[in-house]
Design a protein around this motif. Structure first.
Motif, PDB file in Angstrom:
ATOM      1  N   CYS B 161       0.833  -1.211   0.000  1.00  0.00           N
ATOM      2  CA  CYS B 161       0.000   0.000   0.000  1.00  0.00           C
ATOM      3  C   CYS B 161       0.864   1.256   0.000  1.00  0.00           C
ATOM      4  O   CYS B 161       1.805   1.378   0.771  1.00  0.00           O
ATOM      5  CB  CYS B 161      -0.919  -0.017   1.222  1.00  0.00           C
ATOM      6  N   CYS B 164      -2.329   6.069  -0.733  1.00  0.00           N
ATOM      7  CA  CYS B 164      -2.793   7.131  -1.634  1.00  0.00           C
ATOM      8  C   CYS B 164      -4.187   7.616  -1.249  1.00  0.00           C
ATOM      9  O   CYS B 164      -4.656   8.623  -1.742  1.00  0.00           O
ATOM     10  CB  CYS B 164      -2.796   6.633  -3.072  1.00  0.00           C
ATOM     11  N   TYR B 165      -4.870   6.855  -0.396  1.00  0.00           N
ATOM     12  CA  TYR B 165      -6.261   7.144  -0.020  1.00  0.00           C
ATOM     13  C   TYR B 165      -7.222   6.988  -1.204  1.00  0.00           C
ATOM     14  O   TYR B 165      -8.369   7.418  -1.139  1.00  0.00           O
ATOM     15  CB  TYR B 165      -6.427   8.556   0.568  1.00  0.00           C
ATOM     16  N   CYS B 167      -8.581   4.296  -2.454  1.00  0.00           N
ATOM     17  CA  CYS B 167      -9.696   3.377  -2.181  1.00  0.00           C
ATOM     18  C   CYS B 167     -10.800   4.097  -1.422  1.00  0.00           C
ATOM     19  O   CYS B 167     -11.979   3.819  -1.596  1.00  0.00           O
ATOM     20  CB  CYS B 167      -9.213   2.140  -1.434  1.00  0.00           C
ATOM     21  N   CYS B 221      -6.790   0.993  -7.079  1.00  0.00           N
ATOM     22  CA  CYS B 221      -5.619   0.764  -6.215  1.00  0.00           C
ATOM     23  C   CYS B 221      -4.352   0.622  -7.061  1.00  0.00           C
ATOM     24  O   CYS B 221      -4.213  -0.324  -7.827  1.00  0.00           O
ATOM     25  CB  CYS B 221      -5.814  -0.474  -5.356  1.00  0.00           C
TER      26      CYS B 221
HETATM   27  S1  SF4 Z   1      -5.930   2.421  -3.079  1.00  0.00           S
HETATM   28 FE1  SF4 Z   1      -6.007   2.111  -0.841  1.00  0.00          FE
HETATM   29  S2  SF4 Z   1      -5.027   0.085  -0.532  1.00  0.00           S
HETATM   30 FE2  SF4 Z   1      -4.453   0.756  -2.610  1.00  0.00          FE
HETATM   31  S3  SF4 Z   1      -2.472   1.823  -2.335  1.00  0.00           S
HETATM   32 FE3  SF4 Z   1      -4.083   3.410  -2.201  1.00  0.00          FE
HETATM   33  S4  SF4 Z   1      -4.522   3.585   0.028  1.00  0.00           S
HETATM   34 FE4  SF4 Z   1      -3.405   1.630  -0.285  1.00  0.00          FE
END
Ligand code: SF4
Ligand code: SF4
Lengths: 135, 270
Positions: B161, B164-165, B167, B221
């Protein structure tokens, strides 16, 4: 009552992810990723996701600043560019072209980076060119 | 299908303040607020975007406006969950639902590829429902693993992970202004990958009674973490143990209280 997305390239690094900038009634209100884009493929990093915030941040520089006695002061582009040209010319004449270095940035486009090295090599006549992506 | 939808949107534009849908401009496809019939030649149905979040944004900016939205099954489920939490006002939203294709249902492992607009004050559905997609094989595989292996599996996955926020940002039922994932009390800042299990388990728990299985988190993601394996299993538990299916019924209340007034606690304590 308008809402649309304006497609642009993220300016944060050299990857070149595509951003959909959400614009409501002329105001930048958010970012969406772009599933169709062959590089970013619907993903973004934390910086791209937050591009709407720095685009409209009150601390963002919108006019050139010139450092004078009491600190930074706002100036016109004409004045700022004239000062830069005068000082760079004077330093080159006094201390030679290799006393100046040019640092370009992954936040600029290829073309802007090209232009800066052109200025360095063809106008100032130095090969002192570097780029933040090499750091 | 698309012609039938364009015709209905053209009709509804006469009485609404605009219809939210996807527009293919020379730049590409993105959500857009349609105003005129002429623009509808550019109305398209894919790729998917979190339409409920766009509805929420525009309804909040224009508290008296009446919009329409062109929505597929997962968009409608998300609108239903948003409405229960006062984020979308059903009285001011006309839903023009459309059914997904069999290929789309399969690609999403979607259990419910047709919009369910039962109970929504004003809505219609265009198209013939297709069969559900086959379930995600990773879910069954994972369910076979012993506990220790499951722990190792998620540790391995969440190590990737990049915090990136995305999700959270893309999720069509995520909306809180202040998010526990940004609160140092819950998630220690400056740690990469974000602390496991806190970061991901907080998100999963907050989604437990509202995830509508749209799979957009997994698609966005950048680390390709199979997030919906987790969310699918939580959905199964919430359905089996509490009989709740997010997005299925506008009237059904989720098992977790939505307001303090619903909470089984005494608020009068000194
Ligand atoms: S989308 Fe969510 S799980 Fe995937 S890298 Fe970004 S914060 Fe992490
Ligand atoms: S599948 Fe992911 S993005 Fe979609 S509702 Fe569930 S948690 Fe949110």
């Amino acid at each position: 009552m308008d809402y649309k997305n304006v497609r642009t390239t993220c300016i944060y690094c050299g990857c070149g992810c595509t951003l959909n900038v959400q614009v409501a009634d002329g105001e930048v209100v958010g970012i969406l990723p772009c599933p169709e884009h062959p590089i970013s493929r619907g993903s973004l990093c934390i910086k791209g996701w937050n591009a709407a915030e720095f685009a409209t941040h009150p601390d963002r520089l919108r006019v050139p600043l010139i450092r004078r006695e009491g600190g930074f002061e706002e100036a016109s582009w004409e004045e700022a560019l004239a000062l830069v040209a005068e000082r760079l010319g004077a330093i080159r004449d006094d201390s030679g072209p290799d006393s100046i270095g040019f640092f370009t940035s992954a936040k600029c486009t290829n073309e802007e980076n090209y232009l800066l090295q052109k200025l360095a090599r063809a106008v100032i006549k130095t090969n002192n060119v570097d780029h933040c992506a090499r750091l | 299908m698309i012609e039938a939808i364009r015709a209905r949107v053209a009709e509804k534009l006469k009485e609404l303040d605009g219809v939210i849908g996807l527009r293919r401009s020379p730049e590409g496809v993105a959500p857009y607020l349609f105003h005129t019939e002429e623009e509808l030649a550019e109305l398209v149905l894919e790729p998917r975007y979190p339409m409920s979040s766009v509805v929420r944004l525009l309804q909040k900016r224009h508290p008296a406006a009446r919009f329409g939205v062109v929505a597929r099954g997962c968009d409608v489920r998300a609108l239903v969950e948003m409405a229960k939490r006062n984020q979308v006002d059903p009285e001011r939203l006309y839903i023009i639902g459309f059914t997904c294709t069999a290929e789309e249902a399969e690609a999403c492992h979607c259990a419910d590829p047709a919009p369910n607009v039962t109970g929504w004050p004003q809505a219609e559905v265009i198209g013939t429902p297709v069969a559900a997609g086959s379930p995600n094989p990773m879910v069954a595989e994972y369910a076979q693993m012993p506990r220790a292996e499951r722990w190792a599996f998620w540790q391995q996955q969440f190590k990737k992970c990049i915090k990136c926020y995305g999700c959270r940002n893309i999720c069509p039922v995520c909306f809180c202004e202040s998010c526990a994932l940004e609160d140092p009390l819950w998630v220690e800042p400056g740690v990469m990958a974000p602390p496991f299990p806190m970061y991901h388990m907080i998100k999963a728990m907050h989604m437990s009674n509202r995830c509508v299985a749209c799979r957009q988190c997994e698609l966005t993601c950048p680390a390709h973490i199979p997030l919906t394996v987790l969310y699918d299993l939580i959905r199964q538990d919430v359905e089996n143990l509490m009989g709740y299916v997010p997005g299925a019924d506008l009237e059904a209340l989720p098992p977790v209280p939505l307001t303090l007034a619903d909470a089984p606690i005494d608020l009068d304590v000194e």
